[in-house]
Scaffold this active site. Structure first.
Site, mmCIF file in Angstrom:
data_model
loop_
_atom_site.group_PDB
_atom_site.id
_atom_site.type_symbol
_atom_site.label_atom_id
_atom_site.label_comp_id
_atom_site.label_asym_id
_atom_site.label_seq_id
_atom_site.Cartn_x
_atom_site.Cartn_y
_atom_site.Cartn_z
ATOM 1 N N PRO A 2 -20.429 65.008 1.186
ATOM 2 C CA PRO A 2 -19.381 64.304 0.492
ATOM 3 C C PRO A 2 -18.196 64.066 1.348
ATOM 4 O O PRO A 2 -17.261 64.839 1.356
ATOM 5 C CB PRO A 2 -19.037 65.175 -0.690
ATOM 6 C CG PRO A 2 -20.125 66.174 -0.770
ATOM 7 C CD PRO A 2 -20.807 66.141 0.532
ATOM 8 N N GLU A 3 -18.275 62.974 2.011
ATOM 9 C CA GLU A 3 -17.062 62.446 2.634
ATOM 10 C C GLU A 3 -16.787 61.133 1.925
ATOM 11 O O GLU A 3 -17.464 60.821 0.950
ATOM 12 C CB GLU A 3 -17.286 62.252 4.141
ATOM 13 C CG GLU A 3 -17.741 63.548 4.834
ATOM 14 C CD GLU A 3 -17.896 63.401 6.335
ATOM 15 O OE1 GLU A 3 -17.127 62.629 6.930
ATOM 16 O OE2 GLU A 3 -18.784 64.043 6.908
#
Length: 256
Positions: A2-3
DNA sequence: TCATCCCTGTGG
DNA sequence: CCACAGGGATGA
Protein backbone atom coordinates in the site's frame (compact mmCIF):
# COMPACT_ATOMS: atom_id res chain seq x y z
CA UNK A 1 0.90 -3.15 -0.59
CA UNK A 2 0.00 0.00 0.00
CA UNK A 3 1.65 2.98 -1.35
CA UNK A 4 -0.09 5.71 -3.27
CA UNK A 5 -0.89 3.73 -6.44
CA UNK A 6 -2.32 0.77 -4.51
CA UNK A 7 -4.29 2.96 -2.12
CA UNK A 8 -5.63 5.11 -4.94
CA UNK A 9 -6.58 2.00 -6.92
CA UNK A 10 -8.44 0.76 -3.88
CA UNK A 11 -10.32 4.03 -3.43
CA UNK A 12 -11.22 4.26 -7.11
CA UNK A 13 -12.65 0.76 -7.07
CA UNK A 14 -14.64 1.27 -3.89
CA UNK A 15 -15.99 4.75 -4.56
CA UNK A 16 -18.59 3.88 -7.23
CA UNK A 17 -19.75 0.91 -5.19
CA UNK A 18 -20.45 2.67 -1.91
CA UNK A 19 -20.63 6.43 -2.42
CA UNK A 20 -24.09 7.57 -1.46
CA UNK A 21 -24.93 4.17 -0.03
CA UNK A 22 -26.02 3.50 3.51
CA UNK A 23 -23.51 1.80 5.77
CA UNK A 24 -25.80 -0.49 7.72
CA UNK A 25 -23.46 -2.13 10.20
CA UNK A 26 -19.81 -2.61 11.07
CA UNK A 27 -18.50 -5.80 12.60
CA UNK A 28 -15.06 -6.20 14.16
CA UNK A 29 -13.77 -9.76 13.80
CA UNK A 30 -10.54 -8.79 15.52
CA UNK A 31 -10.93 -7.64 19.15
CA UNK A 32 -8.36 -4.88 18.72
CA UNK A 33 -10.77 -3.21 16.29
CA UNK A 34 -13.78 -3.46 18.61
CA UNK A 35 -13.67 0.29 19.18
CA UNK A 36 -14.64 0.95 15.58
CA UNK A 37 -18.29 -0.16 15.58
CA UNK A 38 -18.76 1.28 19.07
CA UNK A 39 -17.70 4.71 17.89
CA UNK A 40 -20.13 4.87 14.97
CA UNK A 41 -23.78 5.85 14.80
CA UNK A 42 -25.32 3.52 12.23
CA UNK A 43 -26.74 3.37 9.73
CA UNK A 44 -24.98 6.32 8.14
CA UNK A 45 -24.59 7.44 4.54
CA UNK A 46 -21.18 7.29 2.89
CA UNK A 47 -20.73 10.72 1.38
CA UNK A 48 -17.46 9.81 -0.28
CA UNK A 49 -14.32 7.69 -0.14
CA UNK A 50 -11.09 9.65 -0.29
CA UNK A 51 -7.35 9.19 -0.16
CA UNK A 52 -4.92 11.30 1.87
CA UNK A 53 -1.40 10.09 1.26
CA UNK A 54 -1.73 6.41 2.11
CA UNK A 55 -4.79 6.87 4.31
CA UNK A 56 -8.28 5.89 3.17
CA UNK A 57 -11.13 8.04 4.48
CA UNK A 58 -14.74 6.98 4.47
CA UNK A 59 -16.62 10.24 4.89
CA UNK A 60 -19.83 9.49 6.78
CA UNK A 61 -22.57 11.84 7.94
CA UNK A 62 -20.73 13.15 10.99
CA UNK A 63 -17.45 11.26 11.23
CA UNK A 64 -14.65 9.77 9.18
CA UNK A 65 -13.72 6.11 9.27
CA UNK A 66 -9.99 6.31 8.66
CA UNK A 67 -8.14 3.21 7.48
CA UNK A 68 -4.42 2.73 6.99
CA UNK A 69 -3.37 -0.52 5.33
CA UNK A 70 0.25 -0.39 6.54
CA UNK A 71 2.18 -3.41 5.34
CA UNK A 72 -0.31 -6.14 4.57
CA UNK A 73 -3.79 -4.65 4.73
CA UNK A 74 -6.27 -4.55 1.88
CA UNK A 75 -9.88 -3.71 1.33
CA UNK A 76 -12.00 -6.13 -0.64
CA UNK A 77 -15.50 -5.83 -2.04
CA UNK A 78 -17.71 -8.89 -1.53
CA UNK A 79 -21.26 -9.53 -2.60
CA UNK A 80 -21.30 -13.14 -1.47
CA UNK A 81 -19.08 -15.95 -0.33
CA UNK A 82 -16.97 -16.80 2.70
CA UNK A 83 -14.54 -14.31 4.19
CA UNK A 84 -10.88 -14.82 3.37
CA UNK A 85 -8.45 -15.61 6.20
CA UNK A 86 -7.40 -12.62 8.32
CA UNK A 87 -10.57 -10.63 7.73
CA UNK A 88 -10.57 -8.04 10.56
CA UNK A 89 -13.45 -5.72 9.87
CA UNK A 90 -16.65 -5.95 7.84
CA UNK A 91 -18.59 -2.94 6.55
CA UNK A 92 -22.08 -3.99 5.57
CA UNK A 93 -23.98 -2.29 2.77
CA UNK A 94 -27.35 -3.21 1.31
CA UNK A 95 -25.78 -4.76 -1.78
CA UNK A 96 -22.45 -6.06 -0.50
CA UNK A 97 -19.63 -5.75 2.03
CA UNK A 98 -16.25 -4.10 2.30
CA UNK A 99 -13.76 -6.38 4.04
CA UNK A 100 -10.64 -5.13 5.78
CA UNK A 101 -8.22 -8.04 5.49
CA UNK A 102 -4.81 -7.78 7.14
CA UNK A 103 -2.46 -10.70 7.70
CA UNK A 104 0.06 -8.90 9.87
CA UNK A 105 -2.49 -6.88 11.80
CA UNK A 106 -0.45 -3.72 11.51
CA UNK A 107 -3.19 -1.88 9.68
CA UNK A 108 -5.34 0.59 11.59
CA UNK A 109 -8.94 1.74 11.58
CA UNK A 110 -10.07 4.80 13.55
CA UNK A 111 -13.22 6.85 13.83
CA UNK A 112 -12.73 10.59 14.14
CA UNK A 113 -14.59 13.82 13.51
CA UNK A 114 -11.71 15.12 11.46
CA UNK A 115 -8.55 13.89 9.79
CA UNK A 116 -5.54 15.11 11.71
CA UNK A 117 -2.32 13.71 10.35
CA UNK A 118 0.82 15.64 9.63
CA UNK A 119 1.15 14.90 5.96
CA UNK A 120 3.10 16.84 3.40
CA UNK A 121 1.62 17.66 -0.01
CA UNK A 122 0.32 14.69 -1.93
CA UNK A 123 2.92 13.14 -4.21
CA UNK A 124 0.55 13.67 -7.14
CA UNK A 125 0.00 17.33 -6.41
CA UNK A 126 2.01 20.40 -7.40
CA UNK A 127 5.71 19.76 -6.70
CA UNK A 128 7.06 23.24 -7.31
CA UNK A 129 8.17 23.43 -3.66
CA UNK A 130 10.65 20.62 -4.22
CA UNK A 131 13.85 22.59 -4.94
CA UNK A 132 13.49 24.75 -1.86
CA UNK A 133 12.52 21.82 0.39
CA UNK A 134 15.36 19.59 -0.75
CA UNK A 135 17.89 22.33 -0.22
CA UNK A 136 17.05 22.32 3.49
CA UNK A 137 17.60 18.61 4.16
CA UNK A 138 20.76 16.63 4.74
CA UNK A 139 18.89 13.31 4.80
CA UNK A 140 19.57 10.81 2.02
CA UNK A 141 17.17 11.63 -0.80
CA UNK A 142 15.52 8.23 -0.47
CA UNK A 143 14.84 8.76 3.24
CA UNK A 144 13.47 12.21 2.44
CA UNK A 145 11.07 10.77 -0.12
CA UNK A 146 9.80 8.21 2.39
CA UNK A 147 9.02 10.81 5.07
CA UNK A 148 5.28 11.42 4.78
CA UNK A 149 5.68 14.89 6.29
CA UNK A 150 7.68 15.90 3.24
CA UNK A 151 5.59 14.25 0.56
CA UNK A 152 2.61 12.00 1.15
CA UNK A 153 2.10 8.69 -0.59
CA UNK A 154 5.53 7.36 -1.53
CA UNK A 155 6.73 4.14 0.11
CA UNK A 156 9.74 1.91 -0.17
CA UNK A 157 9.00 0.43 -3.58
CA UNK A 158 8.24 3.63 -5.42
CA UNK A 159 11.01 5.60 -3.72
CA UNK A 160 13.42 3.09 -5.28
CA UNK A 161 11.66 3.16 -8.64
CA UNK A 162 11.50 6.95 -8.76
CA UNK A 163 15.19 7.37 -7.99
CA UNK A 164 16.12 4.77 -10.57
CA UNK A 165 14.13 6.57 -13.23
CA UNK A 166 15.63 9.87 -12.19
CA UNK A 167 19.16 8.40 -12.32
CA UNK A 168 19.91 9.48 -8.74
CA UNK A 169 21.81 7.45 -6.14
CA UNK A 170 19.44 6.96 -3.17
CA UNK A 171 22.24 7.69 -0.69
CA UNK A 172 22.84 11.22 -1.94
CA UNK A 173 22.00 13.94 0.59
CA UNK A 174 18.85 15.74 -0.51
CA UNK A 175 20.58 19.10 -0.57
CA UNK A 176 23.30 17.81 -2.89
CA UNK A 177 20.99 17.35 -5.86
CA UNK A 178 21.72 19.67 -8.76
CA UNK A 179 18.92 21.79 -10.23
CA UNK A 180 18.84 19.44 -13.21
CA UNK A 181 18.47 16.43 -10.93
CA UNK A 182 15.71 18.10 -8.94
CA UNK A 183 13.93 18.86 -12.20
CA UNK A 184 14.21 15.22 -13.24
CA UNK A 185 12.91 14.10 -9.88
CA UNK A 186 9.97 16.45 -10.13
CA UNK A 187 9.04 15.04 -13.52
CA UNK A 188 9.61 11.42 -12.60
CA UNK A 189 7.58 11.32 -9.37
CA UNK A 190 4.19 11.76 -11.08
CA UNK A 191 5.32 9.73 -14.10
CA UNK A 192 6.16 6.64 -12.04
CA UNK A 193 3.13 6.94 -9.79
CA UNK A 194 0.73 7.41 -12.70
CA UNK A 195 2.30 4.52 -14.54
CA UNK A 196 1.89 2.28 -11.50
CA UNK A 197 -1.65 3.54 -11.02
CA UNK A 198 -2.51 2.63 -14.59
CA UNK A 199 -1.23 -0.89 -13.81
CA UNK A 200 -3.36 -0.98 -10.63
CA UNK A 201 -0.23 -0.95 -8.50
CA UNK A 202 2.41 -3.55 -7.70
CA UNK A 203 1.71 -7.08 -6.52
CA UNK A 204 4.83 -8.89 -5.37
CA UNK A 205 4.97 -12.65 -5.16
CA UNK A 206 4.97 -12.85 -1.38
CA UNK A 207 2.48 -10.10 -0.55
CA UNK A 208 -0.83 -10.57 -2.19
CA UNK A 209 -1.97 -7.04 -2.75
CA UNK A 210 -5.14 -6.97 -4.76
CA UNK A 211 -7.75 -4.45 -5.67
CA UNK A 212 -11.17 -4.65 -4.01
CA UNK A 213 -12.28 -6.61 -7.06
CA UNK A 214 -9.54 -9.18 -6.52
CA UNK A 215 -7.22 -8.12 -9.32
CA UNK A 216 -3.43 -8.16 -8.96
CA UNK A 217 -1.38 -5.08 -9.82
CA UNK A 218 0.75 -5.35 -12.93
CA UNK A 219 3.49 -2.85 -12.21
CA UNK A 220 6.89 -4.53 -12.64
CA UNK A 221 9.65 -2.83 -10.62
CA UNK A 222 12.89 -1.91 -12.35
CA UNK A 223 15.02 -2.23 -9.23
CA UNK A 224 12.92 -2.95 -6.14
CA UNK A 225 13.52 -6.48 -4.87
CA UNK A 226 15.95 -7.26 -7.68
CA UNK A 227 19.24 -7.50 -5.75
CA UNK A 228 21.88 -9.25 -7.86
CA UNK A 229 19.69 -9.38 -10.94
CA UNK A 230 20.80 -7.46 -14.03
CA UNK A 231 19.62 -3.88 -14.42
CA UNK A 232 16.95 -3.84 -17.11
CA UNK A 233 18.72 -0.91 -18.75
CA UNK A 234 22.46 -1.61 -18.53
CA UNK A 235 22.80 -5.16 -17.18
CA UNK A 236 24.79 -4.19 -14.10
CA UNK A 237 23.73 -6.22 -11.04
CA UNK A 238 21.26 -4.35 -8.84
CA UNK A 239 22.67 -3.50 -5.41
CA UNK A 240 20.86 -3.58 -2.08
CA UNK A 241 21.87 -1.34 0.80
CA UNK A 242 20.12 -0.28 3.98
CA UNK A 243 18.92 3.29 4.33
CA UNK A 244 16.78 4.56 7.16
CA UNK A 245 16.42 0.98 8.31
CA UNK A 246 14.90 -0.35 5.12
CA UNK A 247 16.05 -2.25 2.10
CA UNK A 248 17.09 0.06 -0.70
CA UNK A 249 17.70 -1.10 -4.25
CA UNK A 250 19.50 0.74 -7.02
CA UNK A 251 21.67 0.36 -10.09
CA UNK A 252 25.18 1.59 -9.33
CA UNK A 253 25.78 2.39 -12.99
CA UNK A 254 22.51 4.13 -13.91
CA UNK A 255 22.22 6.04 -10.64
CA UNK A 256 24.87 8.58 -9.71
C1' DT B 1 17.95 11.09 13.36
C1' DC B 2 18.09 6.46 14.67
C1' DA B 3 16.79 2.14 16.82
C1' DT B 4 12.95 -0.35 18.30
C1' DC B 5 8.53 -2.17 18.20
C1' DC B 6 3.98 -3.55 16.43
C1' DC B 7 2.42 -8.76 14.14
C1' DT B 8 2.45 -12.71 11.20
C1' DG B 9 3.97 -15.31 7.32
C1' DT B 10 7.32 -16.89 4.19
C1' DG B 11 11.58 -17.94 2.06
C1' DG B 12 16.47 -18.73 2.38
C1' DC C 1 15.69 -21.22 12.56
C1' DC C 2 16.47 -16.65 11.43
C1' DA C 3 16.10 -12.70 8.42
C1' DC C 4 13.16 -10.05 6.23
C1' DA C 5 8.84 -7.84 4.51
C1' DG C 6 5.68 -2.55 1.01
C1' DG C 7 4.54 1.62 7.16
C1' DG C 8 4.68 4.47 10.87
C1' DA C 9 4.66 5.75 16.04
C1' DT C 10 7.59 6.22 19.76
C1' DG C 11 11.29 7.22 22.76
C1' DA C 12 16.19 8.00 23.34
Amino acid sequence: MPELPEVESTVRALRPRIRGQRLLAVRALDPVLAHVPRAMALPAAVQDVERRGKYILFRLDTVFLIVHLRMSGRLLWREEGAYPPHTRLVLEFPHGEVLFVDVRRLGTAEVAREFREELGPDALSDLSFLPQALRRSRAPIKVWLLDQRNLAGIGNIYAAEILFRAGIDPRRPAHSLTPAEVARLRAVIPAVLEEALAALGTTLADAAYQTPEGEAGDYAPWVYGREGLPCKVCGTPIVRVELGGRGTYFCPRCQK
